[in-house]
Scaffold this motif. Structure first.
Motif, PDB file in Angstrom:
ATOM      1  N   ASN A 282      37.719  -2.075 -12.531  1.00 32.36           N
ATOM      2  CA  ASN A 282      39.080  -1.710 -12.937  1.00 32.36           C
ATOM      3  C   ASN A 282      39.549  -0.243 -12.747  1.00 32.36           C
ATOM      4  O   ASN A 282      40.739  -0.184 -12.359  1.00 32.36           O
ATOM      5  CB  ASN A 282      39.212  -1.976 -14.532  1.00 32.36           C
ATOM      6  N   HIS A 285      41.131  -0.071  -9.312  1.00 31.83           N
ATOM      7  CA  HIS A 285      42.136  -0.967  -8.842  1.00 31.83           C
ATOM      8  C   HIS A 285      43.457   0.189  -8.273  1.00 31.83           C
ATOM      9  O   HIS A 285      44.330  -0.345  -7.427  1.00 31.83           O
ATOM     10  CB  HIS A 285      42.888  -1.564  -9.904  1.00 31.83           C
ATOM     11  N   ASN A 322      47.104  -1.999 -16.952  1.00 32.90           N
ATOM     12  CA  ASN A 322      46.566  -3.515 -16.861  1.00 32.90           C
ATOM     13  C   ASN A 322      47.581  -3.995 -17.750  1.00 32.90           C
ATOM     14  O   ASN A 322      48.411  -3.548 -18.651  1.00 32.90           O
ATOM     15  CB  ASN A 322      45.039  -3.574 -17.727  1.00 32.90           C
ATOM     16  N   LYS A 359      42.827  -9.438 -19.505  1.00 34.28           N
ATOM     17  CA  LYS A 359      43.501  -8.935 -18.351  1.00 34.28           C
ATOM     18  C   LYS A 359      44.225 -10.057 -17.323  1.00 34.28           C
ATOM     19  O   LYS A 359      43.255 -10.794 -16.674  1.00 34.28           O
ATOM     20  CB  LYS A 359      42.307  -8.475 -17.559  1.00 34.28           C
TER      21      LYS A 359
END
Length: 390
Positions: A282, A285, A322, A359
């Motif tokens: 994450n 990203h 997110n 998520k």
């Protein structure tokens, strides 16, 4: 690729321009990656027979999670199937006790830690954090006072993520819960950190490696909420040290593919290793839209032993936020608003069912002014979640 979540979905997307054929082992046909990959096998990765059947004919096996049993991966290697990262490396992301022991052995800075068997050992560990002092009880007998050396962080050695399998306990009595699952528990000092950082690197089988800029990762309720690349105000020497630390860990553990090293920045200007993840992460990203070569593209290159791509950022600042499950408005209307408001906005949705706190996507923004880039990302993520309506 073993695992059908969003990481597999985005790794598959990165392989399309190279003509890479993906075969997916997914829990269900509805999983995020199973919706977009053409060759999907639905099965249980914990079953060795299923795993062997799936691997037959594959050039290489990689993962979007670290949960495949180590013994199964060794069996695949014995069958002649390249597994990347290999089981000897991946076990350090599967088992926190193994990770801490190995990181300590190679000199990587870690919080004080110990495997503990029961609440009494947690209390002993806590007391040692205050110089091992014994304190008389209020009744005059021997023993440790509640709170002596606490709080302590307790983690199940396997299976935890996004705050699951982690407890912060303030007394011996509070320490009972983690032991009820019957699995080993790791005790760690609660680090007084300034912020959380992440150093993302990628390494190929023949040892080529690249490092992305160190990022700041902001958590909400144990779940990553915002990532800022690069970490604002981070001392240049400390940033370089964090990158070198991640590259050293990747080499020492013989990692092939993407490695995320989650770090604590301490008030006295050090970094301590918190967790390891051996897959796209994450905290990386932002690289989809903010780096010359994304973490997903470089993971594909690494596991296929292709030359790695340039990890440098495309803009001074990139922010990832997110999108968590909430009360979603009509998605088409949300897209109309977000895209019209910010034509440079990049939206990545995972095709998941919405559940509170889950998520379900992320957004990336980039630009020259950090405050503006942050505001754009937060607004878009909030609007897509339904918590912002204008």
């Amino acid at each position: 690729m073993v695992g059908g979540g969003q990481l597999a979905r985005m790794t598959h997307e990165a392989g399309i321009p190279l003509g890479i054929r993906f075969k997916l082992l997914s829990d269900t046909p509805q999983d995020s990656a199973a919706q977009v990959v053409s060759e999907v096998v639905v099965g249980d990765y914990r079953d060795l027979g299923t795993l062997r059947d799936f691997a037959r004919g594959c050039d290489v096996i990689t993962f979007d999670h670290e949960h495949v049993p180590t013994a199964h991966l060794r069996a695949l290697e014995a069958d002649g199937i390249p597994v990347r990262p290999g089981p000897s490396a991946l076990v350090h992301a599967q088992d926190k006790g193994v990770m801490r022991a190995r990181l300590t052995a190679i000199g990587a800075p870690c919080p004080r830690h110990r495997i503990v068997a029961d609440p009494a050992e947690v209390a002993a560990f806590a007391a040692e954090g205050r110089g091992g002092r014994e304190a008389a009880s209020d009744k005059g007998g021997g023993g440790r006072r509640e709170g002596e050396g606490f709080p302590v962080v307790l983690k199940t050695v396997r299976g935890g993520y996004d705050g699951k399998g982690v407890w912060v306990v303030h007394s011996e009595a509070e320490a009972a819960e983690p032991f009820r699952a019957g699995v080993p528990v790791l005790a760690e000092e609660k680090v007084p950190f300034v912020r959380e950082l992440a150093a993302n690197v990628v390494r190929s089988p023949h040892g080529q490696a690249v490092a992305y800029p160190v990022v700041e990762s902001r958590q909400v309720n144990g779940v990553c909420d915002t990532v800022i690349a690069p970490a604002p105000g981070l001392d240049e020497e400390l940033a370089l040290h964090a990158e070198e630390l991640a590259l050293t860990i990747a080499a020492e553990l013989d990692v092939v593919g993407h490695l995320a090293v989650e770090l604590f920045e301490t008030p006295d200007g050090r970094v301590l290793v918190n967790e390891l993840a051996m897959r796209p992460h994450n905290s990386g990203h932002w690289t989809q839209d903010g780096a010359v070569t994304s973490q997903f593209a470089n993971h594909v290159r690494a596991v296929l032993d292709l030359p790695l791509g340039d990890p440098r950022p495309r803009a001074p600042w990139t922010v990832m936020c997110n999108v968590l499950g909430g009360d979603f408005p009509d998605m088409y209307a949300a897209y109309l608003h977000c895209m019209a408001r910010d034509p440079q906005l990049k939206i990545h949705m995972y095709g998941k069912d919405v559940k509170p706190g889950r998520k379900v996507g992320h957004v990336n923004t980039y630009g020259d002014d950090l405050d503006e880039v942050l505001e754009r990302a937060r607004h878009a993520a909030g609007y897509l979640r339904g918590t912002i309506t204008e």
